[in-house]
Structure formats: structure tokens, C-alpha cells
Enzyme design. Structure first.
Site, short mmCIF file in Angstrom:
data_model
loop_
_atom_site.label_atom_id
_atom_site.label_comp_id
_atom_site.label_asym_id
_atom_site.label_seq_id
_atom_site.Cartn_x
_atom_site.Cartn_y
_atom_site.Cartn_z
N HIS A 185 0.77 -1.04 0.07
CA HIS A 185 0.19 -0.02 -0.11
C HIS A 185 1.04 1.02 0.06
CE1 HIS A 185 -3.20 -2.61 1.12
NE2 HIS A 185 -3.72 -1.91 0.47
N ARG A 291 -10.69 4.71 -1.68
CA ARG A 291 -10.17 3.90 -0.61
C ARG A 291 -10.47 4.59 0.74
NH1 ARG A 291 -5.73 2.40 -4.41
NH2 ARG A 291 -5.47 0.30 -4.27
N ARG A 327 -15.40 2.38 -1.53
CA ARG A 327 -15.09 1.23 -0.92
C ARG A 327 -15.21 1.15 0.56
NH1 ARG A 327 -9.74 -1.92 -1.81
NH2 ARG A 327 -8.82 -0.46 -0.50
N GLU A 426 -11.39 -9.98 -5.22
CA GLU A 426 -10.04 -10.08 -4.81
C GLU A 426 -9.58 -11.19 -4.00
OE1 GLU A 426 -9.04 -6.45 -2.60
OE2 GLU A 426 -10.75 -6.64 -1.32
N ASN A 449 -4.56 -6.58 -6.93
CA ASN A 449 -3.44 -7.00 -6.08
C ASN A 449 -3.68 -7.71 -4.84
OD1 ASN A 449 -2.96 -4.23 -7.20
ND2 ASN A 449 -3.74 -3.17 -5.46
N ASP A 450 -4.76 -7.95 -4.32
CA ASP A 450 -4.89 -9.03 -3.48
C ASP A 450 -5.18 -10.20 -4.21
OD1 ASP A 450 -4.76 -8.01 -0.80
OD2 ASP A 450 -6.25 -6.73 -0.99
N ARG A 460 1.94 -9.82 -0.46
CA ARG A 460 2.14 -8.52 -1.36
C ARG A 460 3.38 -7.52 -0.71
NH1 ARG A 460 -3.52 -5.45 -1.45
NH2 ARG A 460 -2.56 -3.63 -2.23
N CYS A 497 -9.88 -2.63 -10.51
CA CYS A 497 -9.29 -1.38 -9.94
C CYS A 497 -7.76 -1.64 -9.24
CB CYS A 497 -10.27 -1.07 -8.82
SG CYS A 497 -10.52 -2.22 -7.34
C1 PEP Z 1 -6.75 -4.90 -4.93
O1 PEP Z 1 -6.66 -5.55 -3.72
O2 PEP Z 1 -6.52 -4.92 -5.81
C2 PEP Z 1 -7.28 -3.48 -4.32
C3 PEP Z 1 -7.61 -2.50 -5.49
O3 PEP Z 1 -7.19 -3.13 -3.10
P1 PEP Z 1 -5.90 -2.58 -2.12
O4 PEP Z 1 -4.72 -2.57 -2.91
O5 PEP Z 1 -6.49 -1.32 -1.51
O6 PEP Z 1 -6.07 -3.95 -1.34
MG MG Z 2 -7.40 -5.44 -1.82
#
Ligand code: PEP
Ligand code: MG
Length: 544
Positions: A185, A291, A327, A426, A449-450, A460, A497
Site C-alpha cells: 500500500h 479507498r 469502498r 479480490e 493486488n489482493d 504482497r 481497480c
Molecule cells: C486490490 O486488492 O487490488 C485493491 C484495489 O485493493 P487494495 O490494493 O487497496 O488492497
Molecule cells: Mg485489496
């Protein structure tokens, strides 16, 4: 000139003096003799007192007296004898400073939490945050950032998302961290804030503080005491960057449709009003991911329904009729909230985070959903549930949402009862169940991402395993395809996203899989529009 290699998270080249943040010296914490432990504890108290005094001053100028008050309350609690005396007593009896602080802190916060008076109950969170910070200081953690008078390039062991969100962009030219990963993040925030950064360099030389350096956020290189030639290259790169930015600006107002006339939309991810402004400047067609946890992180208590309502309305107003997807609070794991006491978890990314945490604290969820419904009377706003793994979480949120709608009706407070409620896809579980989830969700947004982290079993935050997710793995590709198909079958929108959506190496692939909506960091919008414009076999420019 010494060249240090790390991973670049973008943002071109910058030159400036390095400022070394205090290094974490003893994460494991080795207890010493009682006398030493007492000294350590008193030192931590003094440091915290200074920190709170400067936070008070800063909050006073940036957020006003009421917001700053919390820091003077914390100072008072620290300076009053109860906490310190009880800790010293335990240290004298042979406990380590950390253990004594934890025990005393827990006792005091349970005491406060069980009081009748709501004001006193709220003090439990204050104690908790003091304890956590004292523990951090004892372990040598840098914590809050100093205020800089001159622009610097920060060098740190690592930065937390809370520290990154608080970076003063005018004073931080870039940052380099010994740890960290390109999927964290912190990295996402740096991209959003347009701060050039290099992470995961491994140990930096001990004497970097005050040294001149050139940092290249694209190649992931840091040049210590750069040669004249390197400084010239940096200046040329900055000039080239400005030229490229000017070239990309021609895409700001461009919109695209596919061969069937379906819009291909590029929206922005945001976590603050500053991000919303950046999104507007880059021609975002909406906010595809707000976010909200980054907003919540800026408070030292849970923001009230009224405060949230005000901010959501501001975002809607600025987006001027365009879609805004907020979100629901996605806190937990690396995104901790100072005011929300958390218990230690061995694997926080697999623990009580996101919707799980919200459902554990229904009062927070209620306030947020009510604020969103109230904002829905003023514009195109949707709520999105993070980290869904099955039908139960969606049912729980929908049930609460219906109850809150009835409550707002009874109070004759205007709202849109049809405000869309969608989900983040995710987790592999959500992708596998996407055919069922599509029937109870108003939209899907793929959080790559997740999804990458959980599908590839690759933390990650851990640079050692980031190689597993640097290319789009076939397994994740299949999950994305499956999700896009499930959405299409029932006719609900699907977007992406996660950071993958802004990776122009996979734009063609994502379009071929049926993705027609991308939500990316503001800094990626123009490159993405350019990449979409090149897909002439699939995509056409939309003519008005
Ligand atoms: C993701 O997981 O792709 C996402 C957009 O949420 P974050 O990166 O805030 O966990
Ligand atoms: Mg996420």
C-alpha cells in the site's frame, strides 16, 4: 558515486539530499536489567511527549483546535502518574519494559472501556494508541515523520501507509526504503501522490544521511554522491519527462468505445480530496475506487457520519455527475487505524481485515453506510464491499443496508434506496463463486493486488516472493476471465481497480478478456488511455 539497486515504483528521476529516518534497531526486543529497562521506558516517554507536542502544533495549524485537542489529552495521560508509576513498579519487579507497558495498558483500557460514561469509554482507545506508540519507540521504530524545512529524499527502513499518507509532497522529493515491495500500500500511495520511490534496496550504507543523491523511480536505482554526468542525465530525464507529460496531456479529454459501441472507461483510484483533484486533471471518467480507509487514517478517532457525509458529498460535487465508488472501510493487515484497537495476529493479511473487521464493528459500518446513503441523494455514488469471500458477507451488508434505508425513511432523511452495492473480487473464493455473487451484487470490481497475493500465496509486502506476481500468472488470468464472464452473463458492470489495470503491458489482454472499465492511480490514466487508443482492432475513439 555508489549505485544502489532496488525496485522502482515509478515517478522518474529526482535529485536532492537524503534524510535518514531513525532505523528500527531491535524489532525482536531484548530485555535488559530492570535499571536499564526503566531508563529505556523513561526515554520512550520523553520521545513520545516531544512527538505529541509537535503533532499538536501541526494539527493546530492544519486541522484546528478541536482536532489538535486529542494530542494534548494524550500528553496529559502520559504525564499523569498512573500509567508511568504502574509500569515502573512492574519493571522493578523484573518485567521487561514492553511487557510491563502492555499489561498496564491493557488493564487501564479495559477499565476505561467498562465505564458507563461514553467520554471515559473513548479514553480506552487513547490508552491503546499511547501504548502502541510507546512499544514502537521501545523497539526503535521511527513512527511519525519530522517536519522538513528543505525538500529532501527520505531514506528509511520502511514506511507505513500512515506515514506515506502524511508525507508533505512539497518537502519530500522522493523516498528510498530498504524493505517494502512494489505491491504494498505504501507503493500504491507513492504512485498516487506522484512521489518517485525506490523500495527493497536491502541495507543502505550507514552514512547516507545528508548525502546528495539521484533517485530513479523507473529503474529502481539510487546514485549516492552522483557524478556530474549523472546529475546531467537526471536533469535531461526530468526535461524528457515534462515533454512526455505534455504529449500525454492530449489524451486527457479522449474517450473510447469498443467495436460494439460499448464505452471503455478509465476511472481513477483515490483516497483523499487531493487524489480526486489529480483524477480530474488527468481526465478521469469517475472514481472507480475511493479507498475510504485512507480517509479514516487521517483521524485519531472514527470519523462521524456527518464528517463522512460531508466528504462524500465534496467528492460527488467535484466529480460533477460522474460515478463515484466508495469502498467500505478496508482496514486491517498493513492498514491499521490508530484509534481501532487490534489484537496481534500471526498472519494479518489472512486475518481480521476489510469486511470481516467491519462486521466485527457494526457501529463503524452503520455510520459509513448511512453517510453513503445520505450522499446518494446528491449524486452517482455506490458502495463497494472489500475482501468478499462468499455470499454471507454480501447478505450481511445488504441486510444492514436495508435496515438503514428504513431508518432513514422513518427519519425523513433523503437518500437513494437503490444506491448500488457492489463487491471487490479480490479473493480466489469470490472469483470462483462469481456466478452466484453476480446475482446478489450490483457490480464487480476486480482487486488484482489482493487477487494476485491470495491466488499465488505470495505476500504482497514480501519482496522475496514478488517475482511470482510480476507477470500476469495464468491462474489469475483465468480467475479474471471467469469473473468477467459471470458479470456479463447477468448483465452487471465489471471493472478492474488493482494496479494491474494500469499496467499497459496487459491492456490488450484485459480488453480481450472483456474488461471495459479500468480504475487506476491518477498518474496512470493518460498512459492507459494512450495504450487503449492503440488497440485499433478492438477500440475506437468516441466521437461526439
Ligand atoms: C486490490 O486488492 O487490488 C485493491 C484495489 O485493493 P487494495 O490494493 O487497496 O488492497
Ligand atoms: Mg485489496
Amino acid at each position: 558515486m555508489v549505485i544502489i539497486e532496488g525496485k522502482g515504483i515509478g515517478g522518474s528521476m529526482v535529485q536532492g539530499k537524503l534524510y535518514r529516518l531513525q532505523k528500527t534497531v531491535d524489532k525482536a526486543y531484548t530485555p535488559l536489567a530492570p535499571k536499564e529497562e526503566e531508563r529505556r521506558f523513561r526515554e520512550a516517554c520523553n520521545l513520545l511527549d516531544e512527538e505529541l507536542a509537535s503533532l499538536y502544533e501541526r494539527a493546530l495549524t492544519t486541522a484546528g483546535e478541536e482536532a489538535a485537542e486529542i494530542f494534548s489529552i494524550h500528553r496529559m495521560m502520559l504525564q499523569e502518574g498512573d500509567l508511568a508509576d504502574a509500569v515502573s513498579e512492574r519493571i522493578a519487579a523484573g518485567e521487561s519494559a514492553i511487557s510491563a507497558i502492555t499489561t498496564v495498558g491493557e488493564g487501564l483500557s479495559i477499565g476505561f472501556a467498562s465505564m458507563d460514561n461514553a467520554y471515559m469509554q473513548a479514553r480506552a482507545a487513547d490508552i491503546q494508541s499511547l501504548i502502541e506508540r510507546l512499544e514502537g519507540l521501545l523497539r526503535g521504530e521511527g513512527g511519525q515523520l519530522p517536519t522538513f524545512t528543505e525538500p529532501v529524499i527520505l531514506a528509511a527502513e520502511d514506511l507505513t501507509p500512515a506515514q506515506t499518507v502524511a508525507l508533505d509532497k512539497d518537502k519530500i522529493l522522493g523516498f528510498v526504503t530498504e524493505g517494502g515491495s512494489i505491491h504494498s500500500h505504501t507503493a500504491i500511495l507513492a504512485k498516487t501522490l506522484h512521489i518517485p520511490a525506490v523500495v527493497n534496496t536491502g541495507s543502505l550504507p550507514a552514512d547516507v544521511d545528508g548525502k546528495n543523491c539521484v533517485l530513479d523511480g523507473d529503474t529502481g536505482r539510487v546514485y549516492l554522491e552522483p557524478s556530474e554526468a549523472m546529475v546531467r542525465i537526471c536533469k535531461e530525464a526530468q526535461a524528457e519527462n515534462r515533454r512526455r507529460q505534455a504529449e500525454l496531456r492530449s489524451f486527457t479529454d479522449k474517450c473510447y468505445v469498443d467495436q460494439d459501441g460499448i464505452p471503455v472507461k478509465v476511472l481513477a483510484n483515490a483516497g483523499s480530496m487531493a487524489d480526486v483533484e489529480a483524477a480530474i486533471s488527468a481526465g478521469a471518467e469517475g472514481i472507480g475506487l475511493f479507498r475510504s480507509e485512507f480517509l479514516f487514517m487521517q483521524y485519531d478517532r472514527c470519523p462521524t457520519e456527518e464528517e463522512q457525509y460531508g466528504i462524500y458529498c465534496d467528492v460527488l460535487r467535484r466529480m460533477n455527475g460522474k460515478e463515484v465508488i466508495v469502498r467500505l472501510l478496508d482496514a486491517g493487515a498493513d492498514k491499521t487505524l490508530p484509534w481501532l484497537p487490534s489484537t496481534h495476529e500471526a498472519n494479518p493479511a489472512l486475518g481480521l481485515r476489510a469486511i470481516r473487521l467491519c462486521l466485527r464493528h457494526p457501529e463503524i459500518l452503520r455510520g459509513q453506510i448511512r453517510a453513503l446513503y445520505r450522499a446518494s441523494a446528491h449524486g452517482n455514488i455506490s458502495a463497494m464491499i472489500p475482501l468478499v469471500t462468499g455470499m454471507e458477507e454480501v447478505h450481511a451488508v445488504r441486510t444492514l443496508a436495508s435496515e438503514l434505508c428504513r431508518e432513514l425513511d422513518a427519519q425523513t432523511i433523503s437518500h437513494n434506496p437503490k444506491m448500488p452495492i457492489g463487491i471487490m473480487v479480490e479473493t480466489p473464493s469470490a472469483a470462483i463463486l462469481s456466478d452466484k455473487l453476480a446475482k446478489i451484487s450490483d457490480f464487480f470490481s476486480i482487486g488484482s493486488n489482493d487477487l494476485l497475493q491470495y491466488t499465488m500465496a505470495a505476500d504482497r509486502e514480501n519482496p522475496e516472493v514478488s517475482y511470482l506476481t510480476e507477470q500476469l500468472p495464468e491462474s489469475v488470468c483465468r480467475l479474471i476471465e471467469m469473473t468477467a464472464r459471470a458479470a456479463k452473463d447477468v448483465g452487471i458492470p465489471v471493472s478492474i481497480c488493482g494496479e494491474l489495470g494500469g499496467d499497459t503491458r496487459v491492456t490488450h489482454k484485459l480488453l480481450s478478456m472483456g474488461i471495459r472499465k479500468f480504475s487506476v492511480s491518477a498518474g496512470r490514466i493518460l498512459q492507459l488511455k494512450e495504450a487503449i487508443s492503440k488497440e485499433t482492432g478492438l477500440i475506437k475513439e468516441k466521437m461526439y
